[in-house]
Design an enzyme around this catalytic site. Sequence first.
Site, PDB file in Angstrom:
ATOM      1  N   LYS A  13       0.841  -1.203   0.000  1.00 38.09           N
ATOM      2  CA  LYS A  13       0.000   0.000   0.000  1.00 38.09           C
ATOM      3  C   LYS A  13       0.881   1.261   0.000  1.00 38.09           C
ATOM      4  O   LYS A  13       2.100   1.173   0.227  1.00 38.09           O
ATOM      5  CB  LYS A  13      -0.912  -0.029   1.225  1.00 38.09           C
ATOM      6  CG  LYS A  13      -1.886  -1.222   1.242  1.00 38.09           C
ATOM      7  CD  LYS A  13      -2.742  -1.176   2.505  1.00 38.09           C
ATOM      8  CE  LYS A  13      -3.709  -2.342   2.575  1.00 38.09           C
ATOM      9  NZ  LYS A  13      -4.596  -2.229   3.759  1.00 38.09           N
ATOM     10  N   TYR A  53     -12.147  -3.116  -3.316  1.00 37.24           N
ATOM     11  CA  TYR A  53     -12.671  -3.241  -1.951  1.00 37.24           C
ATOM     12  C   TYR A  53     -14.200  -3.296  -1.927  1.00 37.24           C
ATOM     13  O   TYR A  53     -14.822  -2.854  -0.951  1.00 37.24           O
ATOM     14  CB  TYR A  53     -12.170  -2.072  -1.094  1.00 37.24           C
ATOM     15  CG  TYR A  53     -10.751  -2.242  -0.586  1.00 37.24           C
ATOM     16  CD1 TYR A  53     -10.365  -3.355   0.163  1.00 37.24           C
ATOM     17  CD2 TYR A  53      -9.785  -1.264  -0.832  1.00 37.24           C
ATOM     18  CE1 TYR A  53      -9.065  -3.492   0.649  1.00 37.24           C
ATOM     19  CE2 TYR A  53      -8.480  -1.403  -0.347  1.00 37.24           C
ATOM     20  CZ  TYR A  53      -8.135  -2.525   0.400  1.00 37.24           C
ATOM     21  OH  TYR A  53      -6.847  -2.661   0.888  1.00 37.24           O
ATOM     22  N   ASN A 116      -1.630  -0.340   7.545  1.00 35.09           N
ATOM     23  CA  ASN A 116      -1.070  -1.681   7.785  1.00 35.09           C
ATOM     24  C   ASN A 116      -0.227  -2.208   6.628  1.00 35.09           C
ATOM     25  O   ASN A 116       0.021  -3.401   6.517  1.00 35.09           O
ATOM     26  CB  ASN A 116      -2.168  -2.668   8.222  1.00 35.09           C
ATOM     27  CG  ASN A 116      -3.253  -2.840   7.184  1.00 35.09           C
ATOM     28  OD1 ASN A 116      -3.130  -2.358   6.053  1.00 35.09           O
ATOM     29  ND2 ASN A 116      -4.311  -3.543   7.538  1.00 35.09           N
ATOM     30  N   HIS A 119      -1.622  -5.455   1.456  1.00 35.76           N
ATOM     31  CA  HIS A 119      -2.880  -6.167   1.225  1.00 35.76           C
ATOM     32  C   HIS A 119      -2.585  -7.596   0.800  1.00 35.76           C
ATOM     33  O   HIS A 119      -1.633  -7.829   0.055  1.00 35.76           O
ATOM     34  CB  HIS A 119      -3.696  -5.478   0.118  1.00 35.76           C
ATOM     35  CG  HIS A 119      -4.820  -6.348  -0.396  1.00 35.76           C
ATOM     36  ND1 HIS A 119      -6.052  -6.394   0.223  1.00 35.76           N
ATOM     37  CD2 HIS A 119      -4.876  -7.238  -1.418  1.00 35.76           C
ATOM     38  CE1 HIS A 119      -6.823  -7.272  -0.418  1.00 35.76           C
ATOM     39  NE2 HIS A 119      -6.133  -7.787  -1.420  1.00 35.76           N
ATOM     40  N   GLU A 130      -9.278 -10.672  -7.683  1.00 37.98           N
ATOM     41  CA  GLU A 130      -8.348  -9.543  -7.543  1.00 37.98           C
ATOM     42  C   GLU A 130      -7.242  -9.595  -8.597  1.00 37.98           C
ATOM     43  O   GLU A 130      -6.876  -8.555  -9.163  1.00 37.98           O
ATOM     44  CB  GLU A 130      -7.755  -9.536  -6.122  1.00 37.98           C
ATOM     45  CG  GLU A 130      -8.817  -9.190  -5.088  1.00 37.98           C
ATOM     46  CD  GLU A 130      -8.369  -9.371  -3.644  1.00 37.98           C
ATOM     47  OE1 GLU A 130      -7.187  -9.727  -3.410  1.00 37.98           O
ATOM     48  OE2 GLU A 130      -9.200  -9.162  -2.744  1.00 37.98           O
TER      49      GLU A 130
HETATM   50  N1  UDP Z   1      -9.528  -1.003   7.577  1.00 36.69           N
HETATM   51  C1  UDP Z   1      -9.628   0.143   8.334  1.00 36.69           C
HETATM   52  N2  UDP Z   1     -10.400   0.115   9.478  1.00 36.69           N
HETATM   53  C2  UDP Z   1     -11.050  -1.004   9.868  1.00 36.69           C
HETATM   54  C3  UDP Z   1     -10.949  -2.164   9.099  1.00 36.69           C
HETATM   55  C4  UDP Z   1     -10.166  -2.138   7.954  1.00 36.69           C
HETATM   56  O1  UDP Z   1      -9.025   1.154   7.995  1.00 36.69           O
HETATM   57  O2  UDP Z   1     -11.735  -0.974  10.905  1.00 36.69           O
HETATM   58  C5  UDP Z   1      -8.694  -0.994   6.366  1.00 36.69           C
HETATM   59  C6  UDP Z   1      -7.357  -1.715   6.602  1.00 36.69           C
HETATM   60  O3  UDP Z   1      -6.338  -0.991   5.913  1.00 36.69           O
HETATM   61  C7  UDP Z   1      -7.588  -3.055   5.953  1.00 36.69           C
HETATM   62  C8  UDP Z   1      -8.497  -2.692   4.802  1.00 36.69           C
HETATM   63  O4  UDP Z   1      -9.345  -1.668   5.322  1.00 36.69           O
HETATM   64  O5  UDP Z   1      -6.365  -3.659   5.548  1.00 36.69           O
HETATM   65  C9  UDP Z   1      -9.350  -3.801   4.272  1.00 36.69           C
HETATM   66  O6  UDP Z   1     -10.080  -4.372   5.333  1.00 36.69           O
HETATM   67  P1  UDP Z   1     -10.181  -5.947   5.483  1.00 36.69           P
HETATM   68  O7  UDP Z   1     -11.171  -6.238   6.548  1.00 36.69           O
HETATM   69  O8  UDP Z   1     -10.403  -6.571   4.149  1.00 36.69           O
HETATM   70  O9  UDP Z   1      -8.728  -6.335   6.055  1.00 36.69           O
HETATM   71  P2  UDP Z   1      -7.513  -7.099   5.378  1.00 36.69           P
HETATM   72  O10 UDP Z   1      -8.079  -8.145   4.458  1.00 36.69           O
HETATM   73  O11 UDP Z   1      -6.685  -6.072   4.647  1.00 36.69           O
HETATM   74  O12 UDP Z   1      -6.735  -7.702   6.520  1.00 36.69           O
HETATM   75 MG    MG Z   2      -9.492  -7.989   2.973  1.00 41.72          MG
END
Ligand code: UDP
Ligand code: MG
Length: 153
Positions: A13, A53, A116, A119, A130
């Site tokens: 990211k 997303y 974080n 992805h 994806e």
């Molecule tokens: N995210 C956020 N706040 C939240 C949950 C998710 O900003 O409460 C962001 C975070 O960067 C995350 C992304 O949205 O990586 C996608 O969310 P997902 O639940 O798919 O998590 P991931 O698959 O990336 O672990």
């Molecule tokens: Mg995810």
Amino acid sequence: MSDTVERTFIAIKPDGVQRGLVAKIIAVFEQRGYKLVAIKMVCPSREHLEVHYDDLRGKPFFQGLIEFMKSGPIVAMVWEGLDVVRQGRKLLGATNPLESEPGTIRGNFAIDTGRNVCHGSDSVKSAKREIAHWFNNDELCDYTLELKKSIYE
Ligand code: UDP
Ligand code: MG
């Protein structure tokens, strides 16, 4: 070695790029033994990111997430190998870096959920969607990893 063709979509990211973590994140997947089949740096459109997303539309953090993902370039990759989708998620660590184990990418390099750094696809089905969303077929390189005999029995 029949399952070694599984593929996952991994993206560094904008925060990961800005923090100089590109090589380190690539090294985690390389050193584990996975095969890099596609890689590019991209500045995707808002619409492209919203489709990526799609499952999170309506979440309170959705707009902020899209804004952040638009704030700078992303390094998009496809990695291939046995169980790579599930293992990729393990290598990344939990969504909330405070819950990520030390030794994982997020556990080593991140603190906030919204920063974080990386992805990873959450299932084989998501990975297929994806990969098709981010890459054309001719961007996926078909080659033999010569190390394969040293990685798989
Ligand atoms: N995210 C956020 N706040 C939240 C949950 C998710 O900003 O409460 C962001 C975070 O960067 C995350 C992304 O949205 O990586 C996608 O969310 P997902 O639940 O798919 O998590 P991931 O698959 O990336 O672990
Ligand atoms: Mg995810």
